[in-house]
Design a protein around this motif. Structure first.
Motif, PDB file in Angstrom:
ATOM      1  N   LYS A 138      30.902  31.080  35.124  1.00  0.00           N
ATOM      2  CA  LYS A 138      30.846  30.819  33.688  1.00  0.00           C
ATOM      3  C   LYS A 138      29.771  31.678  33.032  1.00  0.00           C
ATOM      4  N   PRO A 139      29.944  32.012  31.747  1.00  0.00           N
ATOM      5  CA  PRO A 139      28.928  32.808  31.048  1.00  0.00           C
ATOM      6  C   PRO A 139      27.537  32.221  31.213  1.00  0.00           C
ATOM      7  N   CYS A 140      26.567  33.082  31.437  1.00  0.00           N
ATOM      8  CA  CYS A 140      25.244  32.644  31.897  1.00  0.00           C
ATOM      9  C   CYS A 140      24.447  31.863  30.856  1.00  0.00           C
ATOM     10  N   THR A 141      24.416  32.324  29.608  1.00  0.00           N
ATOM     11  CA  THR A 141      23.602  31.626  28.608  1.00  0.00           C
ATOM     12  C   THR A 141      24.136  30.226  28.320  1.00  0.00           C
ATOM     13  N   PRO A 142      25.447  30.046  28.055  1.00  0.00           N
ATOM     14  CA  PRO A 142      25.947  28.675  27.864  1.00  0.00           C
ATOM     15  C   PRO A 142      25.737  27.794  29.095  1.00  0.00           C
ATOM     16  N   SER A 143      25.926  28.380  30.282  1.00  0.00           N
ATOM     17  CA  SER A 143      25.689  27.602  31.509  1.00  0.00           C
ATOM     18  C   SER A 143      24.233  27.166  31.604  1.00  0.00           C
ATOM     19  N   GLY A 144      23.328  28.046  31.181  1.00  0.00           N
ATOM     20  CA  GLY A 144      21.907  27.707  31.190  1.00  0.00           C
ATOM     21  C   GLY A 144      21.587  26.565  30.238  1.00  0.00           C
ATOM     22  N   GLY A 171      28.719  31.326  21.725  1.00  0.00           N
ATOM     23  CA  GLY A 171      29.333  30.268  20.935  1.00  0.00           C
ATOM     24  C   GLY A 171      30.647  29.738  21.461  1.00  0.00           C
ATOM     25  N   LYS A 172      31.593  30.634  21.717  1.00  0.00           N
ATOM     26  CA  LYS A 172      32.920  30.186  22.155  1.00  0.00           C
ATOM     27  C   LYS A 172      32.891  29.492  23.518  1.00  0.00           C
ATOM     28  N   PRO A 173      32.283  30.120  24.555  1.00  0.00           N
ATOM     29  CA  PRO A 173      32.260  29.421  25.845  1.00  0.00           C
ATOM     30  C   PRO A 173      31.467  28.119  25.813  1.00  0.00           C
ATOM     31  N   LEU A 174      30.376  28.083  25.048  1.00  0.00           N
ATOM     32  CA  LEU A 174      29.595  26.848  24.966  1.00  0.00           C
ATOM     33  C   LEU A 174      30.414  25.737  24.328  1.00  0.00           C
ATOM     34  N   ALA A 175      31.231  26.077  23.341  1.00  0.00           N
ATOM     35  CA  ALA A 175      32.075  25.075  22.695  1.00  0.00           C
ATOM     36  C   ALA A 175      32.987  24.408  23.720  1.00  0.00           C
ATOM     37  N   PHE A 176      33.603  25.203  24.596  1.00  0.00           N
ATOM     38  CA  PHE A 176      34.489  24.634  25.613  1.00  0.00           C
ATOM     39  C   PHE A 176      33.712  23.768  26.602  1.00  0.00           C
ATOM     40  N   MET A 177      32.509  24.209  26.981  1.00  0.00           N
ATOM     41  CA  MET A 177      31.703  23.425  27.922  1.00  0.00           C
ATOM     42  C   MET A 177      31.304  22.075  27.329  1.00  0.00           C
ATOM     43  N   LEU A 178      30.956  22.076  26.041  1.00  0.00           N
ATOM     44  CA  LEU A 178      30.570  20.820  25.386  1.00  0.00           C
ATOM     45  C   LEU A 178      31.776  19.913  25.168  1.00  0.00           C
ATOM     46  N   LEU A 179      32.912  20.495  24.824  1.00  0.00           N
ATOM     47  CA  LEU A 179      34.138  19.701  24.670  1.00  0.00           C
ATOM     48  C   LEU A 179      34.507  19.034  25.986  1.00  0.00           C
ATOM     49  N   GLU A 180      34.307  19.764  27.087  1.00  0.00           N
ATOM     50  CA  GLU A 180      34.614  19.218  28.412  1.00  0.00           C
ATOM     51  C   GLU A 180      33.756  17.991  28.718  1.00  0.00           C
TER      52      GLU A 180
END
Length: 286
Positions: A138-144, A171-180
């Motif tokens: 997964k993208p590193c900053t959102p994962s962090g 922004g986009k990958p973090l949105a999916f991680m938070l929705l999950e």
């Protein structure tokens, strides 16, 4: 009470220790995790980022391949290099440092990275797997950011999360991680109307503008008790600063990340974690 500090330095140290142990276990099984970095051009900030990633990898026992290319390097030449790294069994992770010079198509290059070596989580395949909740890298900053929230026991389920960024990196990958994790997510950007009002509705605010001349998150944009994550970095008053007016916002927030020492250290730590994961996956291990 002033907000509690979400220390990326503390959390990244924990992640890196886990990585160090995993590297030693892999070496014991005959696998030397290896990260290849590719930098095109002479952008000083990009060069600093790559050097920092290389330094951390070596400290954790991860082998590195460092490719520094002239700005005149052509797109096909870069595609050929990525393919060589894709085919090299001793390389487990490939990171191409963005941005590229204008004559190189970013999408074409990131799309050419092997899905098994995409430690930045930027390929279309990785993005699709993330959207479906099945991504391994997964993208590193959102994962962090997620790692920080988990470390401090902040459950986002039911929260109204407001993200001020719509990039493929944050922004986009973090949105999916938070929705999950059952948050309700609003993505804002430079064209958003009524931005301050939307931010005031956030239980969790993540801002990643990175330009204090264009935007500063001030206390009047934050509701009492909000969790504030600052991803932005820029020079302000001669010092490194984030998007957040830290001194005022910390009096209203419940938790807040500092800049420096917040999300920044986590990005590199999660890159190291992804590299070890990629090395494990390459051998059919967990």
């Amino acid at each position: 009470m002033p907000a509690k500090i979400l220390s990326g330095l503390e959390v990244s140290a924990v992640v890196k220790e886990r990585v160090r142990k995993a590297v030693n276990e892999l070496k014991g099984q005959g696998v030397q995790p290896c990260l290849a970095t590719v930098l095109v051009g002479d952008d000083s900030a990009s060069a600093t980022y790559v050097s920092s990633k290389q330094k951390t990898a070596k400290e954790l026992g991860i082998a590195t391949r460092d490719h520094r290319l002239k700005a005149s390097f052509m797109q096909q030449e870069l595609l050929d290099l990525v393919q060589l790294l894709n085919n090299d069994p001793k390389v487990h992770g490939i990171l191409v440092q963005l941005p590229f010079p204008k004559h190189i198509d970013e999408f074409a290059i990131t799309s050419s990275i092997s899905l098994l070596k995409d430690v930045d989580g930027l390929t279309p395949y990785s993005a699709g797997m993330l959207q479906n909740g099945m991504a391994h890298l997964k993208p590193c900053t959102p994962s962090g950011i997620i790692e920080i929230l988990d470390y401090y026991g902040i459950d986002v389920a039911g929260m109204d999360a407001v993200i001020l960024n719509r990039s493929n990196l944050v922004g986009k990958p973090l949105a999916f991680m938070l929705l999950e994790r059952n948050a309700t997510v609003t993505i804002c950007h430079s064209k958003t109307k009524g931005l301050a009002e939307k931010l005031r509705g956030g239980d969790l605010i993540v801002t990643a503008v990175g330009n204090r001349g264009r935007f500063t998150l001030t206390a009047d944009m934050v509701k009492e008790g909000a969790v504030v994550i600052d991803v932005g970095t820029s020079r302000h008053g001669g010092n490194m600063a984030g998007d957040v007016d830290f001194d005022s916002v910390k009096e209203k927030a419940s938790w807040i990340t500092p800049v420096p020492g917040g999300v920044g250290p986590m990005t590199i730590a999660m890159l190291m974690k992804n590299t070890v994961s990629a090395a494990s996956i390459s051998r059919g291990m967990q």
